[in-house]
Every structure is written in C-alpha cells, then in structure tokens.
Design a protein around this motif. Structure first.
Motif, PDB file in Angstrom:
ATOM      1  N   LEU A  80      58.680  40.231  30.434  1.00 11.48           N
ATOM      2  CA  LEU A  80      58.527  41.456  29.648  1.00 11.48           C
ATOM      3  C   LEU A  80      59.890  42.077  29.343  1.00 11.48           C
ATOM      4  N   ARG A  81      60.802  41.991  30.302  1.00 15.53           N
ATOM      5  CA  ARG A  81      62.129  42.573  30.097  1.00 15.53           C
ATOM      6  C   ARG A  81      62.872  41.915  28.944  1.00 15.53           C
ATOM      7  N   LYS A  82      62.617  40.653  28.714  1.00 15.36           N
ATOM      8  CA  LYS A  82      63.351  39.906  27.694  1.00 15.36           C
ATOM      9  C   LYS A  82      62.792  40.087  26.282  1.00 15.36           C
ATOM     10  N   ILE A  83      61.605  40.656  26.155  1.00 19.95           N
ATOM     11  CA  ILE A  83      60.991  40.786  24.832  1.00 19.95           C
ATOM     12  C   ILE A  83      61.763  41.803  23.995  1.00 19.95           C
ATOM     13  N   ARG A  84      62.092  41.423  22.777  1.00 14.90           N
ATOM     14  CA  ARG A  84      62.865  42.282  21.876  1.00 14.90           C
ATOM     15  C   ARG A  84      62.054  42.626  20.630  1.00 14.90           C
ATOM     16  N   VAL A  85      62.334  43.783  20.064  1.00 16.69           N
ATOM     17  CA  VAL A  85      61.750  44.166  18.782  1.00 16.69           C
ATOM     18  C   VAL A  85      62.500  43.393  17.696  1.00 16.69           C
ATOM     19  N   PRO A  86      61.821  42.557  16.918  1.00 18.97           N
ATOM     20  CA  PRO A  86      62.518  41.681  15.962  1.00 18.97           C
ATOM     21  C   PRO A  86      63.421  42.428  14.983  1.00 18.97           C
ATOM     22  N   SER A  87      62.994  43.570  14.492  1.00 15.16           N
ATOM     23  CA  SER A  87      63.752  44.258  13.444  1.00 15.16           C
ATOM     24  C   SER A  87      65.002  44.953  13.962  1.00 15.16           C
ATOM     25  N   GLN A 105      66.103  45.798  19.948  1.00  8.92           N
ATOM     26  CA  GLN A 105      65.937  46.605  21.148  1.00  8.92           C
ATOM     27  C   GLN A 105      64.841  46.023  22.037  1.00  8.92           C
ATOM     28  N   ARG A 106      64.943  46.330  23.292  1.00 11.52           N
ATOM     29  CA  ARG A 106      63.948  45.831  24.232  1.00 11.52           C
ATOM     30  C   ARG A 106      62.608  46.528  24.016  1.00 11.52           C
ATOM     31  N   PHE A 107      61.548  45.741  24.077  1.00 12.76           N
ATOM     32  CA  PHE A 107      60.206  46.285  23.887  1.00 12.76           C
ATOM     33  C   PHE A 107      59.790  47.114  25.100  1.00 12.76           C
ATOM     34  N   TYR A 108      60.267  46.703  26.277  1.00 14.61           N
ATOM     35  CA  TYR A 108      59.991  47.444  27.512  1.00 14.61           C
ATOM     36  C   TYR A 108      61.323  47.837  28.163  1.00 14.61           C
ATOM     37  N   PRO A 109      61.998  48.848  27.617  1.00 14.02           N
ATOM     38  CA  PRO A 109      63.301  49.235  28.160  1.00 14.02           C
ATOM     39  C   PRO A 109      63.223  49.803  29.567  1.00 14.02           C
ATOM     40  N   GLU A 110      62.023  50.150  30.037  1.00  9.20           N
ATOM     41  CA  GLU A 110      61.881  50.716  31.370  1.00  9.20           C
ATOM     42  C   GLU A 110      61.998  49.672  32.480  1.00  9.20           C
ATOM     43  N   ASN A 132      38.093  38.023  43.018  1.00 14.07           N
ATOM     44  CA  ASN A 132      36.953  38.881  42.689  1.00 14.07           C
ATOM     45  C   ASN A 132      37.232  39.894  41.585  1.00 14.07           C
ATOM     46  N   ALA A 133      38.499  40.093  41.232  1.00  9.51           N
ATOM     47  CA  ALA A 133      38.821  40.997  40.131  1.00  9.51           C
ATOM     48  C   ALA A 133      38.408  40.362  38.802  1.00  9.51           C
ATOM     49  N   VAL A 134      38.430  41.147  37.738  1.00 12.26           N
ATOM     50  CA  VAL A 134      38.130  40.617  36.403  1.00 12.26           C
ATOM     51  C   VAL A 134      39.213  39.615  36.019  1.00 12.26           C
ATOM     52  N   GLN A 135      38.814  38.419  35.652  1.00 17.73           N
ATOM     53  CA  GLN A 135      39.759  37.341  35.377  1.00 17.73           C
ATOM     54  C   GLN A 135      40.204  37.359  33.911  1.00 17.73           C
ATOM     55  N   VAL A 136      41.505  37.338  33.696  1.00 12.15           N
ATOM     56  CA  VAL A 136      42.070  37.288  32.356  1.00 12.15           C
ATOM     57  C   VAL A 136      43.053  36.121  32.298  1.00 12.15           C
ATOM     58  N   THR A 137      42.899  35.253  31.314  1.00 13.08           N
ATOM     59  CA  THR A 137      43.787  34.099  31.168  1.00 13.08           C
ATOM     60  C   THR A 137      44.981  34.463  30.299  1.00 13.08           C
ATOM     61  N   ALA A 138      46.158  34.173  30.788  1.00  6.77           N
ATOM     62  CA  ALA A 138      47.383  34.506  30.074  1.00  6.77           C
ATOM     63  C   ALA A 138      47.558  33.645  28.833  1.00  6.77           C
ATOM     64  N   THR A 139      48.241  34.198  27.851  1.00  7.91           N
ATOM     65  CA  THR A 139      48.585  33.482  26.626  1.00  7.91           C
ATOM     66  C   THR A 139      50.104  33.324  26.572  1.00  7.91           C
ATOM     67  N   ASP A 140      50.605  32.955  25.398  1.00  7.37           N
ATOM     68  CA  ASP A 140      52.051  32.857  25.227  1.00  7.37           C
ATOM     69  C   ASP A 140      52.665  34.188  24.813  1.00  7.37           C
ATOM     70  N   ASN A 141      51.832  35.205  24.642  1.00  9.43           N
ATOM     71  CA  ASN A 141      52.304  36.511  24.193  1.00  9.43           C
ATOM     72  C   ASN A 141      52.032  37.539  25.285  1.00  9.43           C
ATOM     73  N   ARG A 142      53.088  37.971  25.987  1.00  6.66           N
ATOM     74  CA  ARG A 142      52.914  38.871  27.120  1.00  6.66           C
ATOM     75  C   ARG A 142      52.490  40.273  26.680  1.00  6.66           C
ATOM     76  N   LEU A 157      55.355  51.411  33.446  1.00  7.88           N
ATOM     77  CA  LEU A 157      55.236  50.511  32.299  1.00  7.88           C
ATOM     78  C   LEU A 157      54.184  51.092  31.373  1.00  7.88           C
ATOM     79  N   ASP A 158      54.559  51.332  30.141  1.00 11.36           N
ATOM     80  CA  ASP A 158      53.633  51.917  29.172  1.00 11.36           C
ATOM     81  C   ASP A 158      52.997  53.207  29.692  1.00 11.36           C
ATOM     82  N   GLY A 159      53.775  53.959  30.467  1.00 11.76           N
ATOM     83  CA  GLY A 159      53.312  55.266  30.921  1.00 11.76           C
ATOM     84  C   GLY A 159      52.498  55.278  32.197  1.00 11.76           C
TER      85      GLY A 159
END
Length: 301
Positions: A181-188, A191-196, A141-151, A206-208
């Motif tokens: 999410l833990r494995k995502i790195r900033v390409p340049s 560093q981890r995109f979500y170090p938390e 019953n929640a709003v449905q969102v379909t996942a992509t390849d980009n978390r 996560l994101d505050g």
C-alpha cells in the motif's frame, strides 16, 4: 545479600509498561482495548438488537419481536516464556529486584504480545510452532475475501464484506500488505495514495480508521504460509484481557524448560515470565480477512 529466587510480582506501573509494549507486536492489543478478566470461562451474552419502532393507528394492536441472547464463552490460556542466561547476571541484579524485570522486559514482553495474536488469529503456538487443539482461529471463521492484484480494490472489498450491522473501527495488516500500500502512487501526480504509511510501516491509521502492522497478522512462524494480508472490521468484537497479574520468576536450579541441561551444571539461571489471558470473539462475521488466492491456513483448521 544473595538475590532471592522467589516469584517477583510486577508492580502495577511495570505491568502497564509491559501492556503498552505488547502493542508494538500485537495488533489486537493495539486495536481492541483490554478488559479485566476473572479466572473463569467468562460468558458474554450477545444482544443482537433487532428492535424496530412501528407506526400504529389509534386502537391498533401493538406488535413485538423476539430477542434471542446468544452466549459466547470466553477461553482462557496460560502463556510463559523462559530465558536462560549466564549466572553472572545474577550478581549484576543483586542490588535491585526491579533490574531483573528490566533485563527480561523487552524480549519477553514482546513475546507476550505476539502470542495473543497467534492464538486469536491463527490458533497457533509460536514457541512449539504447532496448531492448538480446541481453539477456533479467527482467520478461519472471519468473512473470507480473496485478494486481487489491486490492493486499493482489496481494501474496498474488505469493507464491503463486513456485516453492515457493525462499525469498521480497525485494520490489522501484514508487513507485506502495508509495504504494498505504501508504494501505490497516484498516476497523475506521483504522490502516494496512502501517505499515512511511513517507511517503518508502523501505521497509526488508514483511510481514517486505526491501523496496526505486525508479522503476527500473516503468522510469520506458520508453515505453510497462510497468505493472510489483513483483518478489517469491528475489533470491539474481540474481548480480551489478563486474568492474573504478570509474574516473573528467577530459577537457579533444575531443568525448567526440559532442555536436558541442569542450570547449575552449565552455570546458568533462568528468567521466566507467565501470564493468563482470556478472550472471546463475539461474532467473527463482524471481521473480514484478506487472503492471497490459492492459500490455506494450516493452524486452527
């Protein structure tokens, strides 16, 4: 003195410990504070708050608006977990009844936490591994969102789909989602995109916003797999609490869990913990659910 087999009421401080330990396995308990409940089908009157101030000229007719109160009835459900052990443990516990609680607390309290998520998210009985009739699953019953390849994009899509009348104050993630999410790195920088997100995936924020991770989010025990990755939104819309104190009972005789084995006949005793929950979801559209594509939720349909 032989150990009494009467029901043992958990002292308040012990019940508090169980509630806190439930947070280790229940994302709802972690993100939505519990409220005291009565043994009633509690009715919540949802006030939508449509009022807007108007600017009026001197002598101009004042306008008004109609407010509709939409009732949402809370639903009660009783839960129990029974553990059989050798009756030799009975003598080890003879000196203090509280020792009974300490033996069953870790395992059974964790189960009490998991069942809260399974019922509310999935309308699913984790012991019987079957869908519950008469329950509406938040996942459906929640709003449905379909996942992509980009978390990262998926997190943004979840936030965009939550009704803007509500605050986003929590995210419940499956362990799969947290690990990705833990494995995502900033390409340049690398560093981890979500170090938390730590290695143990026990996310505090996560994101505050507050975050929690558990296998109950995707319903690990449900087949076929639900494909659910996360719930995000206003977790204050989930109202829940315990209707009655948690009771633990020592059972020495009979076949309390219908296994076909009498306790005395196999030199066992059983420890049973019971509780009664009540919950209501005031508006499922204030929460969005992220699902992997081409998957369906079996429970609660």
């Amino acid at each position: 003195m032989v150990l009494s087999t009467d029901k043992v009421l958990l002292p308040k401080e012990v019940a508090t410990v169980i509630t806190k330990r439930a947070k280790d396995t229940s994302t709802i308990a972690a993100l939505s504070p519990s409220e005291p409940q009565l043994f009633l089908d509690k009715e919540y009157m949802v006030f939508t708050g449509n009022s807007e101030a108007e600017v009026i000229a001197e002598g101009e007719q004042k306008g008004s608006y109609e407010e509709t109160l939409a009732p949402v009835v809370g639903k009660r459900f009783k839960v129990q977990t029974t553990t059989r052990v050798s009756n030799e443990l009975q003598w080890a516990d003879e000196d203090a009844k509280l020792e009974i609680i300490s033996k069953i607390q870790d395992d059974q309290a964790a189960a009490m936490g998991r069942v809260l998520d399974y019922v509310i998210y999935h309308a699913f009985d984790p012991k019987k591994k079957a869908a519950l009739t008469g329950f509406d699953a938040l996942a459906a019953n929640a709003v449905q969102v379909t996942a992509t390849d980009n978390r990262v994009d998926d997190i943004d899509a979840l936030a965009e789909q939550v009704n803007d009348e509500y605050d986003i104050n929590g995210i419940a993630m499956s362990k799969t989602m947290a690990n990705e999410l833990r494995k995502i790195r900033v390409p340049s920088t690398g560093q981890r995109f979500y170090p938390e997100i730590p290695l143990n995936l026990q996310v505090g924020n996560l994101d505050g916003i507050p975050a929690a991770t558990s296998g109950t989010v995707n319903g690990r025990l449900i087949t076929p797999v639900t494909g659910i990755l996360a719930f995000l939104g206003d977790f204050r819309l989930i109202k829940w609490g315990m209707v009655r104190d948690i009771w633990s009972e020592i059972i020495e005789y009979g076949d309390p869990d219908n296994t076909g084995k009498d306790l005395k006949g196999v030199n066992q005793i059983a420890y049973r913990t019971e509780a009664v929950y009540s919950y209501a979801i005031l508006d499922p559209k204030g929460i969005a659910v992220l699902k992997a594509p081409t998957t369906t939720t079996k429970a609660g349909k």
